[in-house]
Design a protein around this motif. Structure first.
Motif, PDB file in Angstrom:
ATOM      1  N   GLY A   1       0.831  -1.197   0.000  1.00  0.00           N
ATOM      2  CA  GLY A   1       0.000   0.000   0.000  1.00  0.00           C
ATOM      3  C   GLY A   1       0.864   1.243   0.000  1.00  0.00           C
ATOM      4  N   CYS A   2       1.835   1.292  -0.892  1.00  0.00           N
ATOM      5  CA  CYS A   2       2.831   2.374  -0.908  1.00  0.00           C
ATOM      6  C   CYS A   2       2.261   3.722  -1.321  1.00  0.00           C
ATOM      7  CB  CYS A   2       4.000   2.012  -1.808  1.00  0.00           C
ATOM      8  SG  CYS A   2       3.589   1.910  -3.569  1.00  0.00           S
ATOM      9  N   GLY A   3       1.050   3.729  -1.871  1.00  0.00           N
ATOM     10  CA  GLY A   3       0.466   5.001  -2.278  1.00  0.00           C
ATOM     11  C   GLY A   3       1.344   5.718  -3.281  1.00  0.00           C
TER      12      GLY A   3
ATOM     13  N   ILE B   1       6.361  -2.498   5.615  1.00  0.00           N
ATOM     14  CA  ILE B   1       5.608  -1.310   5.987  1.00  0.00           C
ATOM     15  C   ILE B   1       4.159  -1.529   5.561  1.00  0.00           C
ATOM     16  CG2 ILE B   1       5.334   1.185   5.667  1.00  0.00           C
ATOM     17  CD1 ILE B   1       8.277   1.193   4.624  1.00  0.00           C
ATOM     18  N   SER B   2       3.252  -1.277   6.472  1.00  0.00           N
ATOM     19  CA  SER B   2       1.822  -1.335   6.170  1.00  0.00           C
ATOM     20  C   SER B   2       1.191  -0.116   6.833  1.00  0.00           C
ATOM     21  CB  SER B   2       1.228  -2.635   6.697  1.00  0.00           C
ATOM     22  OG  SER B   2      -0.153  -2.678   6.436  1.00  0.00           O
ATOM     23  N   TYR B   3       1.339   1.012   6.170  1.00  0.00           N
ATOM     24  CA  TYR B   3       0.917   2.290   6.740  1.00  0.00           C
ATOM     25  C   TYR B   3      -0.562   2.509   6.439  1.00  0.00           C
ATOM     26  CZ  TYR B   3       1.931   6.975   8.507  1.00  0.00           C
ATOM     27  OH  TYR B   3       1.977   8.118   9.261  1.00  0.00           O
ATOM     28  N   SER B   4      -1.393   2.260   7.416  1.00  0.00           N
ATOM     29  CA  SER B   4      -2.843   2.435   7.340  1.00  0.00           C
ATOM     30  C   SER B   4      -3.532   1.537   6.315  1.00  0.00           C
ATOM     31  CB  SER B   4      -3.220   3.903   7.079  1.00  0.00           C
ATOM     32  OG  SER B   4      -4.600   4.092   7.278  1.00  0.00           O
ATOM     33  N   ILE B   5      -2.928   0.423   5.974  1.00  0.00           N
ATOM     34  CA  ILE B   5      -3.553  -0.500   5.021  1.00  0.00           C
ATOM     35  C   ILE B   5      -4.691  -1.269   5.689  1.00  0.00           C
ATOM     36  CG2 ILE B   5      -3.170  -2.514   3.534  1.00  0.00           C
ATOM     37  CD1 ILE B   5      -2.000   0.346   2.719  1.00  0.00           C
TER      38      ILE B   5
END
Length: 181
Positions: free
Chosen positions: A62-64, A138-142
């Motif tokens: 979910g790298c956006g 990294i799973s930032y707000s996924i």
């Protein structure tokens, strides 16, 4: 090739899809200079926990729009960012084209909001890495966007499968677990 804050701000002023730059605190969350500032804040914070060491393998699910790659562009990491929003991946590929250690993949996972034409049910998605191969995830707000408890369980299973023994993960979310209000 190191870029300045101004150069990165100019590049990120072209980010037009998804969560552009929101950091939850800014008066103007679409200010492109926040990409630079918040990316360095995150990476510096994560480093205090032993993440992102020289030569490590990093997967950002979910790298956006890839803002964490701003500091990663100056580091010796093997980074892969993946996202279900094709437009964001195309932006990342262009924005970071001068940095071969930074790779991006579109994942065609179904999401009602972010990829309604996706062909892979989120509960069936497998991270594109062998067992025990990643140093950092990294799973930032996924987990905020996974929508069901079974999807969150699948992602946690994939994290467990692909993360090396002693590997590190950073996970955040902004609501109670899926399927609950």
């Amino acid at each position: 090739m190191t870029k300045t804050k101004e150069q990165w701000s100019q590049i990120f002023s072209n980010a037009k899809h998804g969560h552009i730059l929101w950091d939850g605190r800014a008066e103007n969350p679409y200010d492109p200079s926040l990409a630079y500032t918040t990316a360095y804040e995150f990476v510096d914070f994560a480093k205090t926990f032993g993440m992102f060491k020289n030569g490590e393998n990093v997967f950002d699910i979910g790298c956006g729009n890839g803002k964490f790659c701003i500091p990663f562009s100056e580091m010796n990491l093997n980074y892969t960012g993946a996202d279900p929003m094709r437009e964001q991946i195309l932006f990342c590929i262009d924005a970071f084209k001068d940095f071969p250690q930074l790779q991006f993949k579109h994942i065609d996972v179904y999401n009602e909001i972010f990829n309604p034409k996706g062909s892979i049910p989120v509960e069936e998605y497998e991270f594109p890495f062998p067992n025990n191969s990643l140093d950092n995830i990294i799973s930032y707000s996924i987990f905020t966007h996974l929508q069901t408890l079974s999807a969150a369980q699948k992602y946690m299973s994939e994290i467990k499968r692909t993360l090396k023994i002693g590997g590190k993960m950073f996970i955040s979310w902004y609501r109670s677990p899926p399927d609950r209000s």
